[in-house]
Scaffold this motif. Structure first.
Motif, PDB file in Angstrom:
ATOM      1  N   PHE A   1      42.016  36.547   4.340  1.00 21.48           N
ATOM      2  CA  PHE A   1      42.038  37.115   3.004  1.00 21.48           C
ATOM      3  C   PHE A   1      41.263  38.424   2.994  1.00 21.48           C
ATOM      4  O   PHE A   1      41.722  39.433   2.487  1.00 21.48           O
ATOM      5  CB  PHE A   1      41.455  36.131   1.986  1.00 21.48           C
ATOM      6  CG  PHE A   1      41.243  36.724   0.618  1.00 21.48           C
ATOM      7  CD1 PHE A   1      39.973  37.030   0.148  1.00 21.48           C
ATOM      8  CD2 PHE A   1      42.328  37.005  -0.199  1.00 21.48           C
ATOM      9  CE1 PHE A   1      39.783  37.592  -1.102  1.00 21.48           C
ATOM     10  CE2 PHE A   1      42.164  37.574  -1.453  1.00 21.48           C
ATOM     11  CZ  PHE A   1      40.883  37.863  -1.906  1.00 21.48           C
ATOM     12  N   ARG A   2      40.084  38.356   3.605  1.00 19.42           N
ATOM     13  CA  ARG A   2      39.245  39.556   3.654  1.00 19.42           C
ATOM     14  C   ARG A   2      38.257  39.435   4.807  1.00 19.42           C
ATOM     15  O   ARG A   2      37.756  38.352   5.073  1.00 19.42           O
ATOM     16  CB  ARG A   2      38.474  39.710   2.343  1.00 19.42           C
ATOM     17  CG  ARG A   2      37.656  40.983   2.188  1.00 19.42           C
ATOM     18  CD  ARG A   2      37.149  41.117   0.752  1.00 19.42           C
ATOM     19  NE  ARG A   2      36.137  40.118   0.435  1.00 19.42           N
ATOM     20  CZ  ARG A   2      34.829  40.338   0.412  1.00 19.42           C
ATOM     21  NH1 ARG A   2      34.372  41.537   0.713  1.00 19.42           N
ATOM     22  NH2 ARG A   2      33.978  39.385   0.084  1.00 19.42           N
ATOM     23  N   ILE A   3      38.022  40.550   5.480  1.00 23.98           N
ATOM     24  CA  ILE A   3      37.006  40.601   6.531  1.00 23.98           C
ATOM     25  C   ILE A   3      35.814  41.361   5.976  1.00 23.98           C
ATOM     26  O   ILE A   3      35.924  42.552   5.675  1.00 23.98           O
ATOM     27  CB  ILE A   3      37.526  41.258   7.813  1.00 23.98           C
ATOM     28  CG1 ILE A   3      38.714  40.473   8.372  1.00 23.98           C
ATOM     29  CG2 ILE A   3      36.415  41.330   8.854  1.00 23.98           C
ATOM     30  CD1 ILE A   3      39.323  41.086   9.622  1.00 23.98           C
ATOM     31  N   THR A   4      34.693  40.701   5.847  1.00 26.49           N
ATOM     32  CA  THR A   4      33.532  41.346   5.241  1.00 26.49           C
ATOM     33  C   THR A   4      32.818  42.250   6.221  1.00 26.49           C
ATOM     34  O   THR A   4      32.267  43.286   5.825  1.00 26.49           O
ATOM     35  CB  THR A   4      32.554  40.287   4.714  1.00 26.49           C
ATOM     36  OG1 THR A   4      32.128  39.461   5.805  1.00 26.49           O
ATOM     37  CG2 THR A   4      33.219  39.405   3.664  1.00 26.49           C
ATOM     38  N   ALA A   5      32.814  41.869   7.477  1.00 27.13           N
ATOM     39  CA  ALA A   5      32.141  42.683   8.488  1.00 27.13           C
ATOM     40  C   ALA A   5      32.745  42.392   9.852  1.00 27.13           C
ATOM     41  O   ALA A   5      33.239  41.293  10.102  1.00 27.13           O
ATOM     42  CB  ALA A   5      30.639  42.417   8.512  1.00 27.13           C
ATOM     43  N   MET A   6      32.695  43.382  10.699  1.00 24.16           N
ATOM     44  CA  MET A   6      33.111  43.225  12.098  1.00 24.16           C
ATOM     45  C   MET A   6      32.035  43.839  12.972  1.00 24.16           C
ATOM     46  O   MET A   6      31.273  44.716  12.529  1.00 24.16           O
ATOM     47  CB  MET A   6      34.459  43.893  12.358  1.00 24.16           C
ATOM     48  CG  MET A   6      35.589  43.324  11.518  1.00 24.16           C
ATOM     49  SD  MET A   6      37.212  43.999  11.946  1.00 24.16           S
ATOM     50  CE  MET A   6      37.614  43.030  13.409  1.00 24.16           C
TER      51      MET A   6
ATOM     52  N   SER B   1      33.009  46.160   5.506  1.00 22.25           N
ATOM     53  CA  SER B   1      34.284  46.639   4.990  1.00 22.25           C
ATOM     54  C   SER B   1      34.114  47.949   4.233  1.00 22.25           C
ATOM     55  O   SER B   1      35.058  48.736   4.137  1.00 22.25           O
ATOM     56  CB  SER B   1      34.912  45.587   4.069  1.00 22.25           C
ATOM     57  OG  SER B   1      34.033  45.278   2.996  1.00 22.25           O
ATOM     58  N   GLY B   2      32.908  48.190   3.734  1.00 23.11           N
ATOM     59  CA  GLY B   2      32.637  49.445   3.042  1.00 23.11           C
ATOM     60  C   GLY B   2      32.212  50.568   3.951  1.00 23.11           C
ATOM     61  O   GLY B   2      31.965  51.689   3.482  1.00 23.11           O
ATOM     62  N   GLY B   3      32.104  50.281   5.245  1.00 25.31           N
ATOM     63  CA  GLY B   3      31.780  51.321   6.208  1.00 25.31           C
ATOM     64  C   GLY B   3      30.310  51.442   6.571  1.00 25.31           C
ATOM     65  O   GLY B   3      29.933  52.339   7.323  1.00 25.31           O
TER      66      GLY B   3
ATOM     67  N   SER C   1      33.586  52.000  14.479  1.00 28.92           N
ATOM     68  CA  SER C   1      34.443  52.402  13.368  1.00 28.92           C
ATOM     69  C   SER C   1      35.438  51.285  13.096  1.00 28.92           C
ATOM     70  O   SER C   1      35.555  50.339  13.877  1.00 28.92           O
ATOM     71  CB  SER C   1      35.172  53.717  13.677  1.00 28.92           C
ATOM     72  OG  SER C   1      35.977  53.573  14.836  1.00 28.92           O
ATOM     73  N   ARG C   2      36.166  51.441  12.007  1.00 23.65           N
ATOM     74  CA  ARG C   2      36.999  50.327  11.563  1.00 23.65           C
ATOM     75  C   ARG C   2      38.219  50.831  10.812  1.00 23.65           C
ATOM     76  O   ARG C   2      38.126  51.814  10.070  1.00 23.65           O
ATOM     77  CB  ARG C   2      36.150  49.431  10.651  1.00 23.65           C
ATOM     78  CG  ARG C   2      36.812  48.222  10.076  1.00 23.65           C
ATOM     79  CD  ARG C   2      35.759  47.374   9.373  1.00 23.65           C
ATOM     80  NE  ARG C   2      36.397  46.303   8.619  1.00 23.65           N
ATOM     81  CZ  ARG C   2      35.748  45.344   7.982  1.00 23.65           C
ATOM     82  NH1 ARG C   2      34.427  45.323   8.004  1.00 23.65           N
ATOM     83  NH2 ARG C   2      36.403  44.423   7.329  1.00 23.65           N
ATOM     84  N   ASP C   3      39.328  50.155  11.018  1.00 19.99           N
ATOM     85  CA  ASP C   3      40.548  50.406  10.258  1.00 19.99           C
ATOM     86  C   ASP C   3      40.810  49.149   9.432  1.00 19.99           C
ATOM     87  O   ASP C   3      41.336  48.151   9.953  1.00 19.99           O
ATOM     88  CB  ASP C   3      41.718  50.697  11.210  1.00 19.99           C
ATOM     89  CG  ASP C   3      42.995  51.060  10.459  1.00 19.99           C
ATOM     90  OD1 ASP C   3      43.140  50.677   9.288  1.00 19.99           O
ATOM     91  OD2 ASP C   3      43.854  51.707  11.069  1.00 19.99           O
ATOM     92  N   ASN C   4      40.406  49.176   8.179  1.00 14.15           N
ATOM     93  CA  ASN C   4      40.528  47.980   7.342  1.00 14.15           C
ATOM     94  C   ASN C   4      41.979  47.545   7.156  1.00 14.15           C
ATOM     95  O   ASN C   4      42.279  46.349   7.108  1.00 14.15           O
ATOM     96  CB  ASN C   4      39.884  48.224   5.976  1.00 14.15           C
ATOM     97  CG  ASN C   4      38.374  48.290   6.052  1.00 14.15           C
ATOM     98  OD1 ASN C   4      37.755  47.718   6.946  1.00 14.15           O
ATOM     99  ND2 ASN C   4      37.764  49.003   5.117  1.00 14.15           N
ATOM    100  N   ALA C   5      42.860  48.502   7.068  1.00 17.16           N
ATOM    101  CA  ALA C   5      44.271  48.164   6.835  1.00 17.16           C
ATOM    102  C   ALA C   5      44.861  47.382   7.997  1.00 17.16           C
ATOM    103  O   ALA C   5      45.780  46.571   7.811  1.00 17.16           O
ATOM    104  CB  ALA C   5      45.079  49.440   6.597  1.00 17.16           C
ATOM    105  N   LYS C   6      44.317  47.620   9.191  1.00 21.81           N
ATOM    106  CA  LYS C   6      44.831  46.947  10.390  1.00 21.81           C
ATOM    107  C   LYS C   6      43.875  45.874  10.907  1.00 21.81           C
ATOM    108  O   LYS C   6      44.104  45.311  11.982  1.00 21.81           O
ATOM    109  CB  LYS C   6      45.093  47.980  11.493  1.00 21.81           C
ATOM    110  CG  LYS C   6      46.171  48.994  11.136  1.00 21.81           C
ATOM    111  CD  LYS C   6      46.421  49.960  12.286  1.00 21.81           C
ATOM    112  CE  LYS C   6      47.533  50.944  11.927  1.00 21.81           C
ATOM    113  NZ  LYS C   6      47.787  51.904  13.034  1.00 21.81           N
ATOM    114  N   ASN C   7      42.827  45.590  10.143  1.00 19.14           N
ATOM    115  CA  ASN C   7      41.839  44.577  10.560  1.00 19.14           C
ATOM    116  C   ASN C   7      41.379  44.824  11.996  1.00 19.14           C
ATOM    117  O   ASN C   7      41.290  43.892  12.815  1.00 19.14           O
ATOM    118  CB  ASN C   7      42.420  43.168  10.427  1.00 19.14           C
ATOM    119  CG  ASN C   7      42.584  42.738   8.979  1.00 19.14           C
ATOM    120  OD1 ASN C   7      41.847  43.198   8.096  1.00 19.14           O
ATOM    121  ND2 ASN C   7      43.547  41.892   8.718  1.00 19.14           N
TER     122      ASN C   7
END
Length: 121
Positions: A29-34, A53-55, A70-76
Motif C-alpha cells: 500500500f505504501r513504503i514509509t522508508a527504504m 517517502s518524503g525524501g 535516492s528513491r523513485d517512489n513511483a517504482k518502489n
C-alpha cells in the motif's frame, strides 16, 4: 507478500564506483522508508543509509560524502550510489523496506537477499 530484488553489486577497484538498485514488489500500500545495510565477513550488519517517502535521508557517519541514497517512489525503488570505494566497503549489501500493506495497517520490515560488493585490485 513483498519481495525486494537488489542488483548492481560486483567487483570494483579501489577508488571506483558502483550503483545499487532495489525494487520492491508485491502487496504494497505504501513504503514509509527504504534503506541499505551491509554486513562484512565476521561483522554485524550495519546501517549504510535510509530514505523516507518524503525524501529525508540518514547516513551512517562514515558513509557521508561518499554514498548517496535516492528513491523513485513511483517504482518502489531505492538506489545507492557509492563512490571512492575502498576495500573496507567490501560486504554484502542488503536492501530494507518498511511496508504498509493496507490503509491504516501496521508497518512490516522486509529484506532483500543481498548483493555482494567486493572492492579489490
Amino acid at each position: 507478500q513483498v519481495q525486494l530484488v537488489e542488483s548492481g553489486g560486483g567487483l570494483v577497484q579501489p577508488g571506483g564506483s558502483l550503483r545499487l538498485s532495489c525494487a520492491a514488489s508485491g502487496s504494497i500500500f505504501r513504503i514509509t522508508a527504504m534503506g541499505w545495510y551491509r554486513q562484512a565477513p565476521g561483522k554485524q550488519r550495519e546501517l549504510v543509509a535510509t530514505i523516507t517517502s518524503g525524501g529525508m535521508t540518514n547516513y551512517a557517519d562514515s558513509k557521508k560524502g561518499r554514498f548517496t541514497i535516492s528513491r523513485d517512489n513511483a517504482k518502489n525503488t531505492v538506489f545507492l550510489q557509492m563512490n571512492s570505494l575502498t576495500p573496507e566497503d567490501t560486504a554484502v549489501y542488503y536492501c530494507n523496506a518498511q511496508v504498509q500493506r493496507a490503509y491504516g495497517g501496521p508497518v512490516f520490515s522486509y529484506w532483500g537477499q543481498g548483493t555482494q560488493v567486493t572492492v579489490s585490485s
